[in-house]
Design an enzyme around this catalytic site. Structure first.
Site, PDB file in Angstrom:
ATOM      1  N   ASP A  81       0.832  -1.198   0.000  1.00 13.28           N
ATOM      2  CA  ASP A  81       0.000   0.000   0.000  1.00 13.28           C
ATOM      3  C   ASP A  81       0.873   1.257   0.000  1.00 13.28           C
ATOM      4  O   ASP A  81       2.097   1.174   0.143  1.00 13.28           O
ATOM      5  CB  ASP A  81      -0.966   0.007   1.193  1.00 13.28           C
ATOM      6  CG  ASP A  81      -0.289  -0.382   2.511  1.00 13.28           C
ATOM      7  OD1 ASP A  81       0.954  -0.394   2.580  1.00 13.28           O
ATOM      8  OD2 ASP A  81      -1.015  -0.679   3.473  1.00 13.28           O
TER       9      ASP A  81
ATOM     10  N   ASP B 117      -8.048  -2.434  14.074  1.00 14.58           N
ATOM     11  CA  ASP B 117      -9.438  -2.619  13.629  1.00 14.58           C
ATOM     12  C   ASP B 117      -9.573  -3.783  12.650  1.00 14.58           C
ATOM     13  O   ASP B 117     -10.603  -3.942  12.000  1.00 14.58           O
ATOM     14  CB  ASP B 117      -9.976  -1.329  12.992  1.00 14.58           C
ATOM     15  CG  ASP B 117      -9.175  -0.884  11.767  1.00 14.58           C
ATOM     16  OD1 ASP B 117      -8.210  -1.581  11.390  1.00 14.58           O
ATOM     17  OD2 ASP B 117      -9.528   0.161  11.181  1.00 14.58           O
TER      18      ASP B 117
ATOM     19  N   HIS C  41      -7.731  -4.312   9.912  1.00 13.31           N
ATOM     20  CA  HIS C  41      -7.383  -4.098   8.506  1.00 13.31           C
ATOM     21  C   HIS C  41      -6.081  -4.814   8.162  1.00 13.31           C
ATOM     22  O   HIS C  41      -5.216  -5.004   9.013  1.00 13.31           O
ATOM     23  CB  HIS C  41      -7.329  -2.603   8.145  1.00 13.31           C
ATOM     24  CG  HIS C  41      -6.174  -1.813   8.666  1.00 13.31           C
ATOM     25  ND1 HIS C  41      -6.311  -0.784   9.570  1.00 13.31           N
ATOM     26  CD2 HIS C  41      -4.853  -1.871   8.392  1.00 13.31           C
ATOM     27  CE1 HIS C  41      -5.132  -0.254   9.825  1.00 13.31           C
ATOM     28  NE2 HIS C  41      -4.216  -0.896   9.132  1.00 13.31           N
TER      29      HIS C  41
ATOM     30  N   GLU D 187      -9.700  -1.238   5.068  1.00 11.93           N
ATOM     31  CA  GLU D 187     -10.391  -0.878   6.297  1.00 11.93           C
ATOM     32  C   GLU D 187     -11.694  -1.667   6.444  1.00 11.93           C
ATOM     33  O   GLU D 187     -12.186  -2.253   5.472  1.00 11.93           O
ATOM     34  CB  GLU D 187     -10.703   0.623   6.286  1.00 11.93           C
ATOM     35  CG  GLU D 187      -9.464   1.523   6.235  1.00 11.93           C
ATOM     36  CD  GLU D 187      -8.741   1.624   7.582  1.00 11.93           C
ATOM     37  OE1 GLU D 187      -8.804   0.689   8.394  1.00 11.93           O
ATOM     38  OE2 GLU D 187      -8.099   2.668   7.811  1.00 11.93           O
TER      39      GLU D 187
HETATM   40  C1  GLP Z   1      -0.661   0.163   8.761  1.00  9.27           C
HETATM   41  C2  GLP Z   1      -0.304  -0.539   7.434  1.00  9.27           C
HETATM   42  C3  GLP Z   1      -0.562  -1.998   7.510  1.00  9.27           C
HETATM   43  C4  GLP Z   1      -0.064  -2.492   8.835  1.00  9.27           C
HETATM   44  C5  GLP Z   1      -0.927  -1.975   9.949  1.00  9.27           C
HETATM   45  C6  GLP Z   1      -0.400  -2.282  11.332  1.00  9.27           C
HETATM   46  O1  GLP Z   1      -1.519   1.209   8.651  1.00  9.27           O
HETATM   47  N1  GLP Z   1      -0.929  -0.010   6.257  1.00  9.27           N
HETATM   48  O2  GLP Z   1       0.071  -2.677   6.440  1.00  9.27           O
HETATM   49  O3  GLP Z   1      -0.103  -3.892   8.888  1.00  9.27           O
HETATM   50  O4  GLP Z   1      -1.257  -0.633   9.762  1.00  9.27           O
HETATM   51  O5  GLP Z   1       0.736  -1.544  11.593  1.00  9.27           O
HETATM   52  P1  GLP Z   1       1.731  -1.856  12.790  1.00  9.27           P
HETATM   53  O6  GLP Z   1       2.471  -3.081  12.384  1.00  9.27           O
HETATM   54  O7  GLP Z   1       2.619  -0.673  12.899  1.00  9.27           O
HETATM   55  O8  GLP Z   1       0.902  -2.059  14.004  1.00  9.27           O
END
Ligand code: GLP
Length: 260
Positions: free
Chosen positions: A66, A135, A137, A142
């Site tokens: 992404d 959440d 995702h 989302e």
């Molecule tokens: C972000 C990314 C995701 C990631 C998630 C969790 O917004 N777009 O790919 O897996 O949120 O992030 P983290 O590993 O920092 O908790």
């Protein structure tokens, strides 16, 4: 779906083992790279193995999950720059081997379609690293995302922007409101999904992912339909799992030759 509950440092080693095993068997492998905090220790471990053991990425390719829309090209939190800093620049991936959705494209819809074509032209992703949002995702899909979605523009939820504000001087106003993200069906096309989650904040999302009903409300639950998923979690992220003891026993009894 295989659930592995282990200490944080161990999780990165297990994920790196899977990447190494793939690359040694297939040096031209296509990797799927995630951003966020969760995979950082995996990138550290892979960089270490590159330097120490000669693990080579020279013939590999990689696709990112992404990207934020509209962050300037040199912004340190632009995911393309994050991946370059945290991973690509530390191993021998050749220039141009890492592709991501173009969040600065004039025509974002066309950029999403082009990205889907690029992944398909590369033969698809062999091993996709994933994190999970609080959440539920994955990538930036989302809650409410179509389980059949492909790469597209999404609006970030307030919760995701607040979660990610720590990368933007703790100022949620600086976190972009939109992103381009691989869709859930795009992610499901990868041949092996390796998801990492740590900390109590992920416990409910991990419970839903592994044990909840499949629902767009918890987008990660679509992974229950994938034939080869590995979920790597620490004790805190596993704390809400109903069958936690069973996952622990199963992994403890697993023969070493089996791999992930
Ligand atoms: C972000 C990314 C995701 C990631 C998630 C969790 O917004 N777009 O790919 O897996 O949120 O992030 P983290 O590993 O920092 O908790």
């Amino acid at each position: 779906m295989e659930v592995v509950i282990a200490p944080g440092a161990e999780l990165a080693r297990i994920a790196a083992d899977a990447v190494e095993r793939l690359l040694r068997a297939r040096p031209t492998a296509v990797l799927g790279l995630a951003t966020g905090s969760s995979p950082l220790a995996v990138y550290d471990e892979l960089a270490r193995r590159h330097t120490r053991d000669g693990l080579s990425f020279a013939r590999a390719r990689a696709f990112m999950l992404d990207e934020y829309v509209g962050l300037p090209a040199d912004h340190p939190q632009r995911y393309r720059n994050v991946i370059e800093t945290e991973f690509a620049s530390r191993v021998d991936l050749p220039p141009g081997a890492v592709l991501g959705p173009d969040g600065l494209a004039q025509d974002l819809v066309a950029a999403c379609a082009a990205y889907e074509h690029a992944i398909a032209d590369a033969g698809g992703v062999d091993l996709q690293l994933l994190g999970i949002g609080t959440d539920g995702h994955v990538a930036f899909n989302e809650p409410g995302s179509s389980l059949a979605s492909r790469t597209r523009i999404k609006t970030l939820t307030r919760q995701t922007r607040e979660d990610n504000a720590r990368f933007f001087d703790d100022d949620v106003a600086q976190v972009p409101t939109h992103c381009l993200t691989q869709g859930l069906a795009t992610i499901m096309s990868a041949r092996h999904l390796v998801l990492l989650a740590q900390g109590r904040g992920k416990a409910e999302a991990v419970h839903q992912l592994v044990e909840g009903p499949v629902s767009a409300l918890w987008p990660a639950t679509v992974l229950q339909h994938h034939p080869h998923v590995t979920v790597l979690v620490d004790d805190a992220a596993a704390s809400r799992l109903q069958l936690g003891d069973y996952y622990r026993e199963t992994y403890a009894a697993k023969p070493a030759w089996q791999g992930l």
